[in-house]
Design an enzyme around this catalytic site. Structure first.
Site, PDB file in Angstrom:
ATOM      1  N   HIS A 126     -58.273 -27.797-115.706  1.00  0.00           N
ATOM      2  CA  HIS A 126     -57.950 -26.479-116.245  1.00  0.00           C
ATOM      3  C   HIS A 126     -56.442 -26.363-116.445  1.00  0.00           C
ATOM      4  O   HIS A 126     -55.658 -27.037-115.771  1.00  0.00           O
ATOM      5  CB  HIS A 126     -58.435 -25.401-115.274  1.00  0.00           C
ATOM      6  N   THR A 181     -54.203 -24.497-115.481  1.00  0.00           N
ATOM      7  CA  THR A 181     -53.336 -24.158-114.351  1.00  0.00           C
ATOM      8  C   THR A 181     -53.204 -25.288-113.339  1.00  0.00           C
ATOM      9  O   THR A 181     -52.456 -25.153-112.361  1.00  0.00           O
ATOM     10  CB  THR A 181     -53.880 -22.921-113.616  1.00  0.00           C
ATOM     11  N   LYS A 182     -53.904 -26.406-113.548  1.00  0.00           N
ATOM     12  CA  LYS A 182     -53.877 -27.494-112.585  1.00  0.00           C
ATOM     13  C   LYS A 182     -52.649 -28.390-112.797  1.00  0.00           C
ATOM     14  O   LYS A 182     -51.951 -28.317-113.810  1.00  0.00           O
ATOM     15  CB  LYS A 182     -55.156 -28.323-112.703  1.00  0.00           C
ATOM     16  N   VAL A 183     -52.405 -29.255-111.817  1.00  0.00           N
ATOM     17  CA  VAL A 183     -51.274 -30.191-111.884  1.00  0.00           C
ATOM     18  C   VAL A 183     -51.350 -31.029-113.162  1.00  0.00           C
ATOM     19  O   VAL A 183     -50.345 -31.244-113.848  1.00  0.00           O
ATOM     20  CB  VAL A 183     -51.267 -31.109-110.643  1.00  0.00           C
TER      21      VAL A 183
END
Length: 375
Positions: free
Chosen positions: A186, A188-190
């Site tokens: 997603h 917002t992930k790293v």
């Protein structure tokens, strides 16, 4: 305290983006090939590059992390009960329930916030078919203990590794644990592919079942021998992943800098507990959770969150409420049976964490926190 006004709002996450021209170049050939989905060249290339980066045998890309988990469970052909944690995102519990299985909630470790492996065995019944632990905030579960329990009782293990991209435990990539590990990509992930996800696994036959599940059960042009869904990652997502993967190590280094600045400013502040890094784990600095102890700090987690929000800083009560407390499961589970998870959920706040967070912004966040506790 007097309210500080700022033009720029700060959110809990901010997606990393590759150079614009680089992404345009990556997707340019799609206008020539018109191959936009159905496991095209970008998709295949990203799978291969992720296999190398994550040091795993197999990767099956999915349209998002939830479908990766839901289909990973389905491909196991599980029945009955699955032991898991309520201290997680909605997807974990929903994926179990949507597969017609019953989640059995185990409490969490008070230091790592991952499933308490010492409490799993007491929850096993003749209906238990699997354990679904969750790596939380980049903290890895006690994989060795969980493997031992699973082998003893003949259980499958599927790890929700959405928070653990790029991490390793004693040199072994996080995607290698259990019968399968799932990642979320997603925004917002790293590491992200805008939306997306993947299942990592070793069993090739299991991989064929995953393939058929994500592609309508199609085995060949005239053979459909599985009742499948549509969970394929498209070529635009894969292109974003290829670009972002080139910068993942530098992104993690940037996050490390942010982590260290938070630690420097908040360490020693009474009533504020910072999550410790695990000694045997190579971290990815995915999140910065803080536990607020009201009696020592002088304010509740909710009061801190409100003060931050009024100053344009949007932290997140992550995870609150517990999934076992969701309205959609009303009356089905008792959150009091997982008291550690319940307590942490009421006191935790994840602060903004992304590579481009500036030092003055970190100062601003920490100053608000300190002032809130002294009121």
């Amino acid at each position: 305290m007097s309210q500080e006004i700022y033009a720029e709002e700060i959110y809990v996450a901010r997606p990393s983006m590759p150079p614009f021209d680089e992404f345009i170049e990556e997707i340019g050939e799609l206008w020539q090939t018109r191959r936009l989905t159905n496991m095209g060249a970008k998709h295949k290339k990203l799978e291969e590059e992720l296999r190398r980066y994550l040091h795993v045998k197999n990767v099956s890309l999915m349209v998002n992390g939830h479908m990766a988990l839901e289909l990973a469970i389905q491909a196991m052909r599980l029945t009955g009960e699955v032991i898991t944690t309520p201290f997680t995102f909605a997807s974990t519990t929903h994926a179990i329930v949507r597969n017609g299985l019953k989640p059995v909630f185990c409490d969490i470790d008070p230091d790592t916030y991952t499933i308490d492996a010492d409490k799993i065995e007491a929850l096993i019944t003749d209906q238990t078919s699997a354990i679904l632990p969750v790596h939380v905030y980049g903290n890895l579960c006690e994989v060795e203990k969980i493997r031992s329990i699973a082998q003893k009782y003949g259980l499958k293990v599927i790890y929700d590794a959405a928070h653990a991209f790029g991490e390793s435990y004693r040199g072994t990539g996080a995607g290698n644990f259990g019968d399968a590990s799932i990642f979320s990509f997603h925004a917002t992930k790293v590491f992200h592919t805008i939306e997306g996800g993947a299942v990592c696994f070793a069993d090739d036959e299991y991989g064929m079942d995953l393939y058929r599940l994500k592609n309508f059960g199609i085995r060949g042009q005239e053979t459909v021998d599985f009742i499948g869904a549509n969970a394929k990652m498209n070529e635009f997502q894969a292109a974003m992943g290829l670009c972002n993967l080139r910068y993942i190590d530098s992104e993690i280094e940037k996050r490390k800098r942010v982590y260290e600045q938070y630690v420097k400013r908040l360490t020693g502040l009474a009533g504020v507990r910072i999550m410790k890094q695990q000694s045997d784990v190579k971290p990815n600095y995915a999140y910065f959770p803080v536990i607020f102890e009201e009696k020592e700090f002088g304010a509740t987690r909710n009061e801190v969150a409100l003060q931050l929000q009024q100053a344009g800083v949007y932290a997140r009560k992550y995870f609150y409420p517990l999934t076992s407390m969701y309205d959609c499961y009303h009356g089905r589970f008792d959150a009091e049976k997982t008291p550690v998870a319940l307590g942490v959920s009421k006191r935790v706040l994840t602060l903004p964490m992304y590579g481009e967070l500036e030092e003055e912004e970190i100062d601003r966040i920490c100053r608000i926190i300190k002032h809130t506790g002294k009121r």
